[in-house]
Design a protein around this motif. Structure first.
Motif, PDB file in Angstrom:
ATOM      1  N   LYS A  21       4.803  27.716  13.510  1.00 48.66           N
ATOM      2  CA  LYS A  21       3.550  27.789  14.264  1.00 48.66           C
ATOM      3  C   LYS A  21       3.391  26.592  15.202  1.00 48.66           C
ATOM      4  N   LYS A  22       3.820  25.398  14.769  1.00 47.89           N
ATOM      5  CA  LYS A  22       3.688  24.216  15.613  1.00 47.89           C
ATOM      6  C   LYS A  22       4.667  24.269  16.784  1.00 47.89           C
ATOM      7  N   HIS A  23       5.887  24.705  16.536  1.00 48.56           N
ATOM      8  CA  HIS A  23       6.930  24.765  17.563  1.00 48.56           C
ATOM      9  C   HIS A  23       7.557  26.156  17.545  1.00 48.56           C
ATOM     10  N   PRO A  24       6.933  27.144  18.156  1.00 53.26           N
ATOM     11  CA  PRO A  24       7.469  28.508  18.085  1.00 53.26           C
ATOM     12  C   PRO A  24       8.851  28.656  18.696  1.00 53.26           C
ATOM     13  N   TRP A  25       9.244  27.778  19.633  1.00 52.28           N
ATOM     14  CA  TRP A  25      10.564  27.870  20.238  1.00 52.28           C
ATOM     15  C   TRP A  25      11.670  27.557  19.241  1.00 52.28           C
ATOM     16  N   LYS A  26      11.346  26.849  18.150  1.00 48.55           N
ATOM     17  CA  LYS A  26      12.360  26.551  17.134  1.00 48.55           C
ATOM     18  C   LYS A  26      12.882  27.826  16.474  1.00 48.55           C
ATOM     19  N   ALA A  27      12.091  28.877  16.512  1.00 45.45           N
ATOM     20  CA  ALA A  27      12.458  30.121  15.847  1.00 45.45           C
ATOM     21  C   ALA A  27      13.758  30.687  16.381  1.00 45.45           C
ATOM     22  N   TRP A  28      13.991  30.559  17.666  1.00 43.85           N
ATOM     23  CA  TRP A  28      15.214  31.138  18.226  1.00 43.85           C
ATOM     24  C   TRP A  28      16.237  30.087  18.628  1.00 43.85           C
ATOM     25  N   ALA A  29      15.945  28.810  18.413  1.00 50.83           N
ATOM     26  CA  ALA A  29      16.853  27.749  18.844  1.00 50.83           C
ATOM     27  C   ALA A  29      18.233  27.868  18.202  1.00 50.83           C
ATOM     28  N   SER A  30      18.295  28.180  16.917  1.00 47.64           N
ATOM     29  CA  SER A  30      19.609  28.262  16.278  1.00 47.64           C
ATOM     30  C   SER A  30      20.406  29.458  16.791  1.00 47.64           C
ATOM     31  N   LEU A  31      19.720  30.476  17.297  1.00 50.57           N
ATOM     32  CA  LEU A  31      20.438  31.624  17.846  1.00 50.57           C
ATOM     33  C   LEU A  31      21.052  31.286  19.198  1.00 50.57           C
ATOM     34  N   GLU A  32      20.521  30.267  19.870  1.00 49.27           N
ATOM     35  CA  GLU A  32      21.034  29.879  21.168  1.00 49.27           C
ATOM     36  C   GLU A  32      22.169  28.870  21.079  1.00 49.27           C
ATOM     37  N   LEU A  33      22.355  28.241  19.931  1.00 44.54           N
ATOM     38  CA  LEU A  33      23.446  27.295  19.746  1.00 44.54           C
ATOM     39  C   LEU A  33      24.763  28.044  19.600  1.00 44.54           C
ATOM     40  N   ASN A 124      13.276  14.011  19.149  1.00 43.01           N
ATOM     41  CA  ASN A 124      11.819  14.100  19.162  1.00 43.01           C
ATOM     42  C   ASN A 124      11.406  15.425  19.810  1.00 43.01           C
ATOM     43  N   ASP A 125      10.113  15.704  19.825  1.00 42.93           N
ATOM     44  CA  ASP A 125       9.630  16.997  20.324  1.00 42.93           C
ATOM     45  C   ASP A 125      10.038  17.264  21.774  1.00 42.93           C
ATOM     46  N   VAL A 126       9.930  16.264  22.634  1.00 45.25           N
ATOM     47  CA  VAL A 126      10.275  16.442  24.042  1.00 45.25           C
ATOM     48  C   VAL A 126      11.777  16.710  24.189  1.00 45.25           C
ATOM     49  N   GLU A 127      12.610  15.961  23.468  1.00 47.37           N
ATOM     50  CA  GLU A 127      14.062  16.155  23.530  1.00 47.37           C
ATOM     51  C   GLU A 127      14.458  17.519  22.976  1.00 47.37           C
ATOM     52  N   GLN A 128      13.759  17.963  21.954  1.00 48.18           N
ATOM     53  CA  GLN A 128      14.060  19.278  21.392  1.00 48.18           C
ATOM     54  C   GLN A 128      13.766  20.378  22.392  1.00 48.18           C
ATOM     55  N   LEU A 129      12.729  20.207  23.160  1.00 49.53           N
ATOM     56  CA  LEU A 129      12.331  21.245  24.100  1.00 49.53           C
ATOM     57  C   LEU A 129      13.132  21.208  25.394  1.00 49.53           C
ATOM     58  N   PHE A 130      13.394  20.007  25.927  1.00 47.09           N
ATOM     59  CA  PHE A 130      14.033  19.890  27.235  1.00 47.09           C
ATOM     60  C   PHE A 130      15.460  19.357  27.197  1.00 47.09           C
ATOM     61  N   GLY A 131      15.917  18.885  26.052  1.00 49.20           N
ATOM     62  CA  GLY A 131      17.267  18.348  25.952  1.00 49.20           C
ATOM     63  C   GLY A 131      17.303  16.855  26.186  1.00 49.20           C
ATOM     64  N   THR A 132      18.490  16.300  26.059  1.00 49.63           N
ATOM     65  CA  THR A 132      18.682  14.865  26.197  1.00 49.63           C
ATOM     66  C   THR A 132      20.079  14.622  26.753  1.00 49.63           C
ATOM     67  N   ALA A 133      20.311  13.429  27.229  1.00 49.94           N
ATOM     68  CA  ALA A 133      21.630  13.079  27.743  1.00 49.94           C
ATOM     69  C   ALA A 133      22.630  13.044  26.585  1.00 49.94           C
ATOM     70  N   PRO A 134      23.907  13.339  26.845  1.00 52.82           N
ATOM     71  CA  PRO A 134      24.920  13.279  25.776  1.00 52.82           C
ATOM     72  C   PRO A 134      25.005  11.878  25.188  1.00 52.82           C
ATOM     73  N   HIS A 135      25.227  11.805  23.896  1.00 46.21           N
ATOM     74  CA  HIS A 135      25.363  10.539  23.197  1.00 46.21           C
ATOM     75  C   HIS A 135      26.789  10.400  22.730  1.00 46.21           C
ATOM     76  N   SER A 136      27.292   9.166  22.720  1.00 48.46           N
ATOM     77  CA  SER A 136      28.623   8.892  22.204  1.00 48.46           C
ATOM     78  C   SER A 136      28.603   9.024  20.687  1.00 48.46           C
ATOM     79  N   THR A 137      29.657   9.630  20.149  1.00 48.83           N
ATOM     80  CA  THR A 137      29.730   9.762  18.693  1.00 48.83           C
ATOM     81  C   THR A 137      30.380   8.556  18.045  1.00 48.83           C
ATOM     82  N   GLY A 138      30.844   7.621  18.873  1.00 47.66           N
ATOM     83  CA  GLY A 138      31.428   6.393  18.336  1.00 47.66           C
ATOM     84  C   GLY A 138      32.831   6.572  17.801  1.00 47.66           C
ATOM     85  N   SER A 139      33.554   7.605  18.233  1.00 53.17           N
ATOM     86  CA  SER A 139      34.897   7.824  17.713  1.00 53.17           C
ATOM     87  C   SER A 139      35.863   7.016  18.441  1.00 53.17           C
TER      88      SER A 139
END
Length: 139
Positions: A21-33, A124-139
């Motif tokens: 209910k708080k973030h309805p877009w989360k409902a389909w987010a895993s289907l888009e991954l 965070n909520d904004v990053e979840q909705l709009f995305g974020t820059a790629p992060h290094s995994t430190g490998s």
């Protein structure tokens, strides 16, 4: 509306929608991954859809185009047990694709759900909705 490859996927979506209910877009987010098995499960889903459409055309008394048969042959050539002879049979393609999909879909949905859960916990909520820059995994 939405199309689902499996009953489990539809059930997960319904559960997510009612609990998001708080973030309805989360409902389909895993289907888009996209998970490691997502391309194969999508391939199998499209093979079934193509074979079913050709089967419907035949049952309605229409002749499928040569391009449709060529596409089905290409699908069948990449699915174990779907192509036995020179003649492509839609029923055989459907059966072989569904058999293989049954093996992969449960893992694919679980992988995508786990990735979505990781993303929800790290962003965070904004990053979840709009995305974020790629992060290094430190490998």
């Amino acid at each position: 509306m939405y199309e689902f490859a499996t009953f489990q996927e539809a059930r997960f979506f319904r559960r997510s929608v009612t609990g998001a209910k708080k973030h309805p877009w989360k409902a389909w987010a895993s289907l888009e991954l996209i998970g490691p098995l997502s391309p194969r499960t999508a391939f199998l889903t499209h093979a079934v859809g193509t074979a079913e459409q050709i089967q419907r055309l035949i049952e309605a008394g229409h002749r499928p185009s040569g391009s449709a048969w060529q596409l089905l042959r290409q699908f069948a050539g990449n699915i174990p047990g779907a192509l036995d002879s020179e003649r492509v049979e839609p029923v055989r393609v459907i059966s072989a694709a569904r058999t293989e999909a049954a093996v992969h879909q449960v893992s694919d949905i679980a992988d995508r759900r786990a990735a979505a859960t990781r993303a929800w916990s790290r962003l965070n909520d904004v990053e979840q909705l709009f995305g974020t820059a790629p992060h290094s995994t430190g490998s």
